[in-house]
Motif scaffolding. Sequence first.
Motif, PDB file in Angstrom:
ATOM      1  N   ALA A  44       0.836  -1.204   0.000  1.00 14.18           N
ATOM      2  CA  ALA A  44       0.000   0.000   0.000  1.00 14.18           C
ATOM      3  C   ALA A  44       0.871   1.253   0.000  1.00 14.18           C
TER       4      ALA A  44
ATOM      5  N   VAL B 144      -1.548   5.386  -6.782  1.00 16.17           N
ATOM      6  CA  VAL B 144      -2.838   5.822  -6.243  1.00 16.17           C
ATOM      7  C   VAL B 144      -2.965   7.341  -6.355  1.00 16.17           C
TER       8      VAL B 144
ATOM      9  N   CYS C 269      -6.137   6.807   1.410  1.00 13.74           N
ATOM     10  CA  CYS C 269      -5.523   5.474   1.349  1.00 13.74           C
ATOM     11  C   CYS C 269      -4.162   5.447   2.026  1.00 13.74           C
ATOM     12  N   TRP C 270      -3.468   6.550   2.057  1.00 17.26           N
ATOM     13  CA  TRP C 270      -2.128   6.624   2.629  1.00 17.26           C
ATOM     14  C   TRP C 270      -2.166   6.754   4.143  1.00 17.26           C
TER      15      TRP C 270
END
Length: 92
Positions: free
Chosen positions: A34, A41, A58-59
Amino acid sequence: MAAGPAPPLSIPRRAVRALLMLIQVSYLVMYGPALYKFHDVLRVSHELYGSPMLAVSCWRLPVLCVPVRLYLFTALAFDYPDLGVKSACCFR
């Protein structure tokens, strides 16, 4: 005839610690890709939405959770006696 309560399950402490350590390592392994693919992303977020908000969302989770997972892993590895008390206060 009423049945009494079942006897408590007896699982060795070492086995429980090993399982919980495996879970923490699994989370850390999951956060790696991720964070590694963050630039992709970010690019997609800019292309689709014109803003970095998706990428930031998302981070944020891996960045905030990695220190917690490392703390829990080391607490289990060193058999910290107050692990339940200490970790319970972190998640209230």
